[in-house]
Design a protein around this motif. Structure first.
Motif, PDB file in Angstrom:
ATOM      1  N   LEU A 235       0.816  -1.209   0.000  1.00 25.37           N
ATOM      2  CA  LEU A 235       0.000   0.000   0.000  1.00 25.37           C
ATOM      3  C   LEU A 235       0.853   1.264   0.000  1.00 25.37           C
ATOM      4  O   LEU A 235       0.324   2.363   0.074  1.00 25.37           O
ATOM      5  N   ALA A 236       2.177   1.091  -0.057  1.00 22.14           N
ATOM      6  CA  ALA A 236       3.076   2.246   0.006  1.00 22.14           C
ATOM      7  C   ALA A 236       2.781   3.226  -1.111  1.00 22.14           C
ATOM      8  O   ALA A 236       2.577   2.844  -2.270  1.00 22.14           O
ATOM      9  N   ASP A 237       2.726   4.513  -0.765  1.00 20.93           N
ATOM     10  CA  ASP A 237       2.398   5.568  -1.722  1.00 20.93           C
ATOM     11  C   ASP A 237       3.175   6.826  -1.337  1.00 20.93           C
ATOM     12  O   ASP A 237       3.323   7.117  -0.145  1.00 20.93           O
ATOM     13  N   PRO A 238       3.686   7.595  -2.313  1.00 21.62           N
ATOM     14  CA  PRO A 238       4.491   8.770  -1.977  1.00 21.62           C
ATOM     15  C   PRO A 238       3.710   9.900  -1.324  1.00 21.62           C
ATOM     16  O   PRO A 238       4.299  10.766  -0.680  1.00 21.62           O
ATOM     17  N   THR A 239       2.389   9.923  -1.463  1.00 20.28           N
ATOM     18  CA  THR A 239       1.606  11.036  -0.927  1.00 20.28           C
ATOM     19  C   THR A 239       0.618  10.629   0.159  1.00 20.28           C
ATOM     20  O   THR A 239       0.227  11.450   0.978  1.00 20.28           O
ATOM     21  N   VAL A 240       0.205   9.380   0.152  1.00 23.43           N
ATOM     22  CA  VAL A 240      -0.802   8.923   1.114  1.00 23.43           C
ATOM     23  C   VAL A 240      -0.244   7.750   1.911  1.00 23.43           C
ATOM     24  O   VAL A 240       0.377   6.850   1.349  1.00 23.43           O
ATOM     25  N   GLU A 241      -0.457   7.784   3.202  1.00 20.90           N
ATOM     26  CA  GLU A 241      -0.006   6.709   4.072  1.00 20.90           C
ATOM     27  C   GLU A 241      -1.211   5.873   4.496  1.00 20.90           C
ATOM     28  O   GLU A 241      -2.215   6.399   4.979  1.00 20.90           O
ATOM     29  N   ARG A 242      -1.099   4.570   4.304  1.00 23.70           N
ATOM     30  CA  ARG A 242      -2.214   3.685   4.661  1.00 23.70           C
ATOM     31  C   ARG A 242      -1.704   2.563   5.564  1.00 23.70           C
ATOM     32  O   ARG A 242      -0.637   2.018   5.328  1.00 23.70           O
ATOM     33  N   VAL A 243      -2.489   2.230   6.559  1.00 22.60           N
ATOM     34  CA  VAL A 243      -2.196   1.071   7.394  1.00 22.60           C
ATOM     35  C   VAL A 243      -3.461   0.228   7.501  1.00 22.60           C
ATOM     36  O   VAL A 243      -4.583   0.749   7.500  1.00 22.60           O
ATOM     37  N   ILE A 244      -3.270  -1.072   7.571  1.00 22.21           N
ATOM     38  CA  ILE A 244      -4.397  -2.003   7.687  1.00 22.21           C
ATOM     39  C   ILE A 244      -4.663  -2.246   9.158  1.00 22.21           C
ATOM     40  O   ILE A 244      -3.864  -2.870   9.850  1.00 22.21           O
ATOM     41  N   ILE A 245      -5.770  -1.725   9.648  1.00 19.49           N
ATOM     42  CA  ILE A 245      -6.063  -1.830  11.072  1.00 19.49           C
ATOM     43  C   ILE A 245      -7.553  -1.978  11.348  1.00 19.49           C
ATOM     44  O   ILE A 245      -7.949  -2.549  12.379  1.00 19.49           O
ATOM     45  N   SER A 246      -8.419  -1.509  10.443  1.00 21.59           N
ATOM     46  CA  SER A 246      -9.857  -1.484  10.724  1.00 21.59           C
ATOM     47  C   SER A 246     -10.426  -2.859  11.024  1.00 21.59           C
ATOM     48  O   SER A 246     -11.314  -3.010  11.872  1.00 21.59           O
ATOM     49  N   SER A 247      -9.912  -3.878  10.322  1.00 26.27           N
ATOM     50  CA  SER A 247     -10.426  -5.239  10.528  1.00 26.27           C
ATOM     51  C   SER A 247      -9.521  -6.078  11.414  1.00 26.27           C
ATOM     52  O   SER A 247      -9.815  -7.246  11.673  1.00 26.27           O
ATOM     53  N   ARG A 248      -8.421  -5.503  11.881  1.00 29.97           N
ATOM     54  CA  ARG A 248      -7.465  -6.238  12.709  1.00 29.97           C
ATOM     55  C   ARG A 248      -7.742  -5.919  14.183  1.00 29.97           C
ATOM     56  O   ARG A 248      -7.266  -4.920  14.713  1.00 29.97           O
ATOM     57  N   LYS A 249      -8.506  -6.766  14.819  1.00 29.62           N
ATOM     58  CA  LYS A 249      -8.909  -6.508  16.197  1.00 29.62           C
ATOM     59  C   LYS A 249      -8.470  -7.610  17.167  1.00 29.62           C
ATOM     60  O   LYS A 249      -8.704  -7.515  18.364  1.00 29.62           O
ATOM     61  N   GLY A 250      -7.833  -8.650  16.621  1.00 28.45           N
ATOM     62  CA  GLY A 250      -7.423  -9.762  17.463  1.00 28.45           C
ATOM     63  C   GLY A 250      -6.464  -9.362  18.558  1.00 28.45           C
ATOM     64  O   GLY A 250      -6.518  -9.898  19.681  1.00 28.45           O
ATOM     65  N   PHE A 251      -5.567  -8.407  18.268  1.00 26.71           N
ATOM     66  CA  PHE A 251      -4.587  -7.994  19.280  1.00 26.71           C
ATOM     67  C   PHE A 251      -5.260  -7.293  20.451  1.00 26.71           C
ATOM     68  O   PHE A 251      -4.817  -7.387  21.595  1.00 26.71           O
ATOM     69  N   VAL A 252      -6.364  -6.583  20.176  1.00 28.11           N
ATOM     70  CA  VAL A 252      -7.114  -5.922  21.246  1.00 28.11           C
ATOM     71  C   VAL A 252      -7.769  -6.972  22.149  1.00 28.11           C
ATOM     72  O   VAL A 252      -7.739  -6.873  23.377  1.00 28.11           O
ATOM     73  N   LYS A 253      -8.339  -7.991  21.536  1.00 29.43           N
ATOM     74  CA  LYS A 253      -8.973  -9.072  22.291  1.00 29.43           C
ATOM     75  C   LYS A 253      -7.964  -9.774  23.195  1.00 29.43           C
ATOM     76  O   LYS A 253      -8.240 -10.037  24.377  1.00 29.43           O
ATOM     77  N   LEU A 254      -6.776 -10.060  22.650  1.00 28.85           N
ATOM     78  CA  LEU A 254      -5.736 -10.712  23.446  1.00 28.85           C
ATOM     79  C   LEU A 254      -5.308  -9.847  24.625  1.00 28.85           C
ATOM     80  O   LEU A 254      -5.096 -10.347  25.738  1.00 28.85           O
ATOM     81  N   ALA A 255      -5.155  -8.555  24.373  1.00 30.10           N
ATOM     82  CA  ALA A 255      -4.740  -7.650  25.444  1.00 30.10           C
ATOM     83  C   ALA A 255      -5.797  -7.560  26.540  1.00 30.10           C
ATOM     84  O   ALA A 255      -5.472  -7.550  27.736  1.00 30.10           O
TER      85      ALA A 255
END
Length: 365
Positions: A235-255
């Motif tokens: 997803l790397a882009d010179p003008t826009v930064e994107r991270v995949i997090i909206s659907s990644r919730k497993g780490f919150v559940k573990l914590a």
């Protein structure tokens, strides 16, 4: 940024403290003061990692193919020897090597090549004290974004292992065993590829499965996790930064399921700019499927050497969580939203520290 040749003859800056001393009580480390010789050594040391990472998959396939084609011979045995050795070595062997290798003067020049800076809203001293008190705090350090090779995280580890910064070595250092304090959770496939498993093992790693992470937290230990995974690389882009997090919730559940566990957002500015990757085609698709970067990549001079871009490590304040042994989806969503808001704030607060990111916006997908 460095000048175009990447190795300027001189670079000076105001000395900065390795402990609290930046604005708003932020702990800071910087590696801006260096000689040309130190930066050249840092470039060579960093390039060793990226070159091995680039060549290892092809070497493994080629050595196995040579053995099948020519049978048992001196050439085929010599070629496949490092594959066999790294395939059977226990994790403790690579960790023992890492314990010594990463503390050598040569490899501790890597942060200087990248003009690395680190900003932490809770200092290493405070985190170290919290991890080693009578009732230790468990920290889940969540890093964004994933890169081909995590050079920003590598610089952070070298700093924690005692690489002298502009104001001298850190007050707090990791224990003698590299993974005693903090390990990194990596894709299962990466730990099964010979040679690559040894290289990543130098830094102290565990499997990124929920079972392995839970076992680590159950032992009152902390760890680093890349929530977005290899998908962020594409997803790397010179003008826009994107991270995949909206659907990644497993780490919150573990914590939430572990008492005294705190989430710590970390943004790795420059992690996706020091190397570029082929983002389409069969190799890219294969990398996404495996969760390991096996695609073609390049950097300085069009070769698999990292560019001399500035790297900045920004670590936010730990997010306090309640202990909920059996969290509901509503619980998970609530604290996931809190984490995402903290991540956006962290990005906007420190993006000006890296000129490549000053005008970027962060999108959570």
């Amino acid at each position: 940024k460095h000048p175009t040749n990447g190795f300027p003859k001189a670079m000076t800056t105001t000395r900065t403290a390795t402990t609290r001393g930046d604005e708003k009580g932020v702990a800071r480390k910087s590696y801006l003061e260096s000689t040309r010789y130190e930066r050249v050594c840092g470039f060579v040391a960093a390039s060793i990692f990226s070159l091995i990472y680039y060549l290892a998959p092809a070497y493994v396939v080629g050595s196995i193919g040579l053995l099948l084609w020519r049978g048992v011979s001196v050439v085929s045995c010599v070629a496949i020897f490092p594959v066999v050795v790294t395939a059977i070595l226990p994790d403790s062997a690579s960790q023992a090597v890492g314990k010594r290798l990463l503390r050598t003067w040569f490899f501790q020049q890597i942060p200087k090549y990248f003009s690395y800076e680190e900003f932490a809203e809770l200092s290493d001293d405070d985190i170290g004290s919290a991890m080693h008190c009578e009732t230790p705090t468990r920290f889940l350090f969540v890093c964004h974004p994933h890169g081909i090779f995590p050079f920003t995280s590598t610089c952070a580890m070298l700093a924690a292992l005692g690489a002298p910064s502009d104001a001298g070595p850190s007050t707090y250092r990791y224990s003698d065993t590299v993974n005693e304090d903090v390990v990194t959770a990596v894709a299962t496939a990466l730990r099964r590829v010979p040679i690559l498993n040894f290289i990543t093992g130098l830094f102290g790693v565990i499997d990124a499965s929920a079972k392995s992470i839970s076992k680590r937290l159950d032992a009152d230990k902390s760890l680093v996790l890349y929530a977005g995974g290899i998908g962020e690389l594409f997803l790397a882009d010179p003008t826009v930064e994107r991270v995949i997090i909206s659907s990644r919730k497993g780490f919150v559940k573990l914590a939430l399921r572990h008492p005294r566990c705190k989430l710590v957002p970390i943004y790795l500015f420059g992690n996706t700019t020091c190397l570029s990757a082929l983002t389409s085609g069969p190799l890219a698709a294969f990398s996404r499927k495996l969760g390991v970067s096996l695609t073609l990549f390049w950097g300085r001079w069009g070769l698999p050497f990292p560019r001399p871009v500035k790297l900045v490590y920004a670590r936010g304040r730990p997010i306090d969580l309640p202990h909920i042994p059996h969290p509901t989806q509503a619980d998970i969503d609530k604290y996931h939203s809190i984490y995402c808001a903290a991540l956006l704030t962290l990005f906007d607060t420190y993006k000006s520290r890296n000129p490549d990111y000053a005008n970027k916006t962060l999108h959570l997908i």
